[in-house]
Design a protein around this motif. Structure first.
Motif, PDB file in Angstrom:
ATOM      1  N   PRO B 105     -39.935 -21.767 -70.703  1.00 59.90           N
ATOM      2  CA  PRO B 105     -40.765 -20.707 -71.307  1.00 59.90           C
ATOM      3  C   PRO B 105     -40.813 -19.440 -70.463  1.00 59.90           C
ATOM      4  CG  PRO B 105     -41.946 -22.815 -71.264  1.00 59.90           C
ATOM      5  CD  PRO B 105     -40.721 -22.980 -70.425  1.00 59.90           C
ATOM      6  N   ARG B 106     -40.821 -19.595 -69.141  1.00 59.64           N
ATOM      7  CA  ARG B 106     -40.834 -18.409 -68.270  1.00 59.64           C
ATOM      8  C   ARG B 106     -39.530 -17.631 -68.415  1.00 59.64           C
ATOM      9  NH1 ARG B 106     -44.704 -17.290 -64.477  1.00 59.64           N
ATOM     10  NH2 ARG B 106     -46.126 -18.989 -64.026  1.00 59.64           N
ATOM     11  N   ALA B 108     -37.519 -17.642 -70.951  1.00 53.80           N
ATOM     12  CA  ALA B 108     -37.481 -17.040 -72.290  1.00 53.80           C
ATOM     13  C   ALA B 108     -38.223 -15.704 -72.281  1.00 53.80           C
ATOM     14  CB  ALA B 108     -38.088 -17.992 -73.316  1.00 53.80           C
ATOM     15  N   VAL B 109     -39.393 -15.669 -71.647  1.00 55.42           N
ATOM     16  CA  VAL B 109     -40.160 -14.414 -71.626  1.00 55.42           C
ATOM     17  C   VAL B 109     -39.413 -13.355 -70.813  1.00 55.42           C
ATOM     18  CG1 VAL B 109     -42.298 -13.327 -70.839  1.00 55.42           C
ATOM     19  CG2 VAL B 109     -42.384 -15.528 -72.037  1.00 55.42           C
ATOM     20  N   ASP B 112     -36.745 -11.965 -72.878  1.00 60.71           N
ATOM     21  CA  ASP B 112     -37.187 -11.605 -74.223  1.00 60.71           C
ATOM     22  C   ASP B 112     -36.455 -12.450 -75.271  1.00 60.71           C
ATOM     23  OD1 ASP B 112     -38.839 -10.231 -75.939  1.00 60.71           O
ATOM     24  OD2 ASP B 112     -37.364  -8.656 -76.327  1.00 60.71           O
ATOM     25  N   ALA B 113     -36.373 -13.740 -74.982  1.00 58.00           N
ATOM     26  CA  ALA B 113     -35.578 -14.658 -75.800  1.00 58.00           C
ATOM     27  C   ALA B 113     -36.459 -15.657 -76.529  1.00 58.00           C
ATOM     28  CB  ALA B 113     -34.606 -15.410 -74.895  1.00 58.00           C
ATOM     29  N   GLY B 114     -35.995 -16.100 -77.688  1.00 59.96           N
ATOM     30  CA  GLY B 114     -36.657 -17.203 -78.373  1.00 59.96           C
ATOM     31  C   GLY B 114     -36.280 -18.508 -77.690  1.00 59.96           C
ATOM     32  N   LEU B 115     -37.172 -19.483 -77.763  1.00 57.71           N
ATOM     33  CA  LEU B 115     -36.947 -20.779 -77.113  1.00 57.71           C
ATOM     34  C   LEU B 115     -36.942 -21.895 -78.148  1.00 57.71           C
ATOM     35  CD1 LEU B 115     -37.019 -22.884 -74.723  1.00 57.71           C
ATOM     36  CD2 LEU B 115     -39.501 -22.582 -74.716  1.00 57.71           C
ATOM     37  N   ALA B 116     -35.916 -22.716 -78.109  1.00 58.41           N
ATOM     38  CA  ALA B 116     -35.909 -23.948 -78.899  1.00 58.41           C
ATOM     39  C   ALA B 116     -36.086 -25.075 -77.888  1.00 58.41           C
ATOM     40  CB  ALA B 116     -34.600 -24.089 -79.659  1.00 58.41           C
ATOM     41  N   ALA B 117     -37.248 -25.724 -77.926  1.00 56.99           N
ATOM     42  CA  ALA B 117     -37.593 -26.682 -76.871  1.00 56.99           C
ATOM     43  C   ALA B 117     -37.271 -28.114 -77.272  1.00 56.99           C
ATOM     44  CB  ALA B 117     -39.081 -26.561 -76.544  1.00 56.99           C
ATOM     45  N   ARG B 145     -33.096 -21.937 -85.854  1.00 57.48           N
ATOM     46  CA  ARG B 145     -32.165 -20.930 -85.366  1.00 57.48           C
ATOM     47  C   ARG B 145     -32.968 -19.960 -84.509  1.00 57.48           C
ATOM     48  NH1 ARG B 145     -27.590 -19.020 -87.988  1.00 57.48           N
ATOM     49  NH2 ARG B 145     -28.230 -19.840 -89.998  1.00 57.48           N
ATOM     50  N   VAL B 146     -32.431 -19.623 -83.364  1.00 63.22           N
ATOM     51  CA  VAL B 146     -33.087 -18.637 -82.514  1.00 63.22           C
ATOM     52  C   VAL B 146     -32.489 -17.285 -82.886  1.00 63.22           C
ATOM     53  CG1 VAL B 146     -33.549 -17.907 -80.152  1.00 63.22           C
ATOM     54  CG2 VAL B 146     -33.378 -20.345 -80.688  1.00 63.22           C
ATOM     55  N   LYS B 147     -33.367 -16.319 -83.216  1.00 63.01           N
ATOM     56  CA  LYS B 147     -32.869 -15.062 -83.782  1.00 63.01           C
ATOM     57  C   LYS B 147     -32.663 -13.944 -82.754  1.00 63.01           C
ATOM     58  CE  LYS B 147     -36.171 -14.680 -86.851  1.00 63.01           C
ATOM     59  NZ  LYS B 147     -36.928 -14.152 -88.004  1.00 63.01           N
ATOM     60  N   SER B 148     -33.252 -14.108 -81.578  1.00 65.04           N
ATOM     61  CA  SER B 148     -33.157 -13.040 -80.573  1.00 65.04           C
ATOM     62  C   SER B 148     -31.730 -12.984 -80.001  1.00 65.04           C
ATOM     63  CB  SER B 148     -34.162 -13.314 -79.452  1.00 65.04           C
ATOM     64  OG  SER B 148     -34.059 -14.664 -79.050  1.00 65.04           O
TER      65      SER B 148
END
Ligand SMILES: Cc1cc2nc3c(=O)[nH]c(=O)nc-3n(C[C@H](O)[C@H](O)[C@H](O)COP(=O)(O)OP(=O)(O)OC[C@H]3O[C@@H](n4cnc5c(N)ncnc54)[C@H](O)[C@@H]3O)c2cc1C
Ligand SMILES: Nc1ncnc2c1ncn2[C@@H]1O[C@H](COP(=O)(O)O)[C@@H](O)[C@H]1O
Lengths: 248, 325
Positions: B105-106, B108-109, B112-117, B145-148
């Motif tokens: 999560p860190r 990803a922030v 500026d990314a989406g996270l699929a956990a 789907r991660v869109k970033s």
């Protein structure tokens, strides 16, 4: 000391999950919602710290009006103030974290508590994302912790053991089941909670970074065979595990 | 596609999920014409880095610092995100272990990314990654789907196969990532690891005891069977709540989600919250004296009988098979 606790409102763990008509989320009718179990440990932890060294506990939830039920339960447990960041859009952990972080920046608590994960989407993400957005240190999956002055010492669960983490406050902690078995709200607490207002805020809209395409039920497990009903079945079981399943 | 694979190590040894992540990254890279850059963070880890080539890393980036011998969530995140940026990576893969779940999560922030956990499958669809991830403790599966532009995925341990090393090695690049005091506001002071104990989340065989065992002393036979099989001991919540077993052994919705090759449930009824945590195991054996216990609905093999008779006999039979006696 100021404590903030972020709680999610989720289907209880006994829920039989069915996929809803949109094919992307669960069927919500007939589902009973509760405070996510780990978040309840977090509320309890905050209340105990407050009782020990005085302070204030504020509880936050991002979501629709239904989340007020869980906020009210937290008030009944004894928290001082509840805030709903009202948003009916589909959840995205990044967006939820952003909304919580924006409010928390203003509130500036010394200790921010989360559950280790919501038991709906099981992301284990929002708490640590908030920490990063606020530029704060954190300890995740904490089973017990102590606060002395400006420092906290947290015992966190890892594979096959524990890590003792020292963290400078202000900081974020995500709580695992351990030392903080939640109290039941007292009748007095329940009555008092009815009179306490729930503050509502409108978080800034955020575009989701993750999109759910489909939700399906996992393939149903077929009940297998009953190998026997007494100790005579043991050699056959071992043979099956060795020759058929090839797992031993 | 440029993929960063975070290769977790503890005590300067790679954990199995490190290989799983590198291998999964390579599979995606092969389908998209991409490159896998493995990242190793620690102190004195340079010498172990090349072996990641055996699992498909094209290159390994090593970041070393004496202060990184023990894990720090802030410092490790700064490093991995820093490497992802300098390498211009579009994808970061981590294991969904205690460490990876804390880092993802860190990172990803920071990106500026989406996270699929906690993903259980990655597939490539028209050059993009689709991830499968269980929700509601496995009662449902989602495809996401991660869109970033930059995407972060954490992979559930034990699900993606690492196989064995090809024996190849990868070139190693040691890089410096500047760290400040700010990066060390949370530090591990001590690791209390019971090295003798295999964690349920990492075990390939689990023997779980339930309330039907009547008391903590009767877990001796569960421990013996687990030891004979080289597996870990698991527990139902009823047993943990009663204080018979530690919480880190709890399997289920509010315990650990496991998917070993073999899960043996002994005197466990199979409540919905328990099933949620273990029903994706490859083979499930149930020993319960109640033929209507729900655990039999997910069991590949069942014995309807008294656990106190079956388990010692089972240990003896397995020992015989394995030539341990
Ligand atoms: C919010 C919430 C979260 C929960 N999370 C979890 C979780 O993560 N994990 C979890 O496990 N549970 C969880 N539970 C609890 C769950 O609902 C059950 O209560 C629990 O799993 C029961 O444990 P058990 O099977 O050991 O005990 P029981 O349900 O009491 O079953 C004991 C079984 O042993 C059998 N038995 C008795 N004697 C013998 C014998 N001599 N030989 C063979 N068989 C025998 C009985 O037939 C029975 O089936 C949760 C509950 C809630 C409300
Ligand atoms: N909608 C929400 N409102 C407030 N807090 C939340 C919300 N969703 C998640 N959280 C918090 O973040 C933690 C981790 O959630 P998750 O990343 O969804 O697993 C939870 O245990 C809560 O403490």
């Amino acid at each position: 000391m100021k404590f903030a606790v972020c709680i999610n409102h989720v289907p209880d763990t006994a829920t039989k999950v069915h996929v809803g008509p949109d094919g992307k989320s669960i069927e919500k009718t007939g589902v009973n919602y509760v405070i996510s179990p780990y978040d309840e440990y977090a509320v309890e932890a905050a209340l105990r710290f407050k009782e020990k060294q005085s302070g204030e506990v504020i509880v936050l939830s991002w979501g629709g009006d239904a989340h007020k039920e869980s906020l009210r339960k937290a008030l009944a447990m004894g928290v001082d103030k509840a805030v709903l960041l009202k948003d009916d859009s589909t959840r995205d952990s990044f967006g939820v974290a952003r909304a919580l972080a924006d409010y928390l920046r203003e509130l500036a608590p010394d200790v921010i508590l989360f559950g280790k994960q919501s038991v709906d989407y099981d992301d284990s993400a929002v708490g640590i994302m908030v920490a990063e957005m606020l530029g704060l240190p954190s300890a995740a999956v904490v089973v017990s912790m102590e606060i002395t002055g400006g420092t906290a010492k947290a015992d966190r669960e890892i594979e096959g053991g524990h890590e003792v983490v020292e963290v400078q406050l202000p900081a974020v902690f995500t709580i695992q089941k351990g030392a903080y078995e939640p109290r039941y709200p007292s009748l007095k607490g329940i009555m008092a909670a009815k009179g306490k207002p729930i503050e509502e805020r409108q978080p800034a809209p955020m575009e989701a970074k993750v999109e759910t395409i489909t939700m399906v039920k996992p393939p149903a497990k077929q009940a297998g065979k009953i190998v026997g009903t007494d100790v005579g079945a043991v050699p056959e079981l071992v043979r099956l595990l060795h020759e058929e399943a090839k797992v031993i | 596609m440029k993929i960063i694979a975070f290769a977790e190590q503890r005590d300067n040894k790679f954990k199995k999920p490190a290989f799983e992540v590198v291998k999964a990254a390579r599979r995606v890279a092969d389908q998209t014409g991409g490159e896998v850059v493995a990242v190793v963070v620690g102190s004195g880890v340079r010498s172990i880095a090349p072996e990641l080539g055996g699992y498909g890393a094209h290159k390994v980036v090593v970041v070393e610092d004496a202060r990184l011998a023990l894990y720090s969530s802030t410092a490790y995140a700064t490093i991995v995100a820093g490497v992802a940026k300098t390498q211009a990576a579009n994808v970061v893969l981590l294991p969904a272990t205690a460490m990876g779940k804390d880092l993802a999560p860190r990172i990803a922030v920071k990106l500026d990314a989406g996270l699929a956990a906690d993903c259980t499958a990655l597939t490539v669809d028209q050059g993009d990654i689709l991830a499968t991830r269980p929700v509601y403790a496995g009662k449902a599966l989602t495809e996401i789907r991660v869109k970033s532009p930059v995407k972060v995925f954490s992979l559930r341990p034990n699900v993606f196969t690492a196989g064995t090393s090809s024996g190849g090695t990868a070139p190693v690049e040691v890089v410096e990532v500047p760290l400040t005091e700010q990066d060390f506001r949370s530090i591990v002071k001590e690791v209390k690891q019971s090295s003798a104990k295999l964690d349920v989340a990492e075990a390939d065989i689990i023997v779980t005891g339930g309330r039907g065992l009547k008391g903590p002393e009767n877990f001796a036979m569960i421990e013996e069977l687990a030891a004979t099989l080289g597996g870990a001991v698991g527990a139902s919540r009823a047993v943990v709540d009663a204080g018979w077993r530690p919480h880190d052994e709890q399997v289920g919705q509010t315990g650990k989600t496991v998917s070993p090759s073999l899960y043996i449930a002994v005197a466990v009824s199979g409540a919905i919250q328990h099933l949620a945590g273990m029903s994706s195991s490859k083979y499930i054996v149930a020993v319960n004296r109640d033929k209507d216990a729900p655990i039999f609905q997910v069991a590949s093999y069942g014995i309807v009988a008294d656990a106190f008779e079956i388990i010692p006999a089972l240990s003896a039979e397995v020992k015989k098979l394995l030539g341990k006696q």
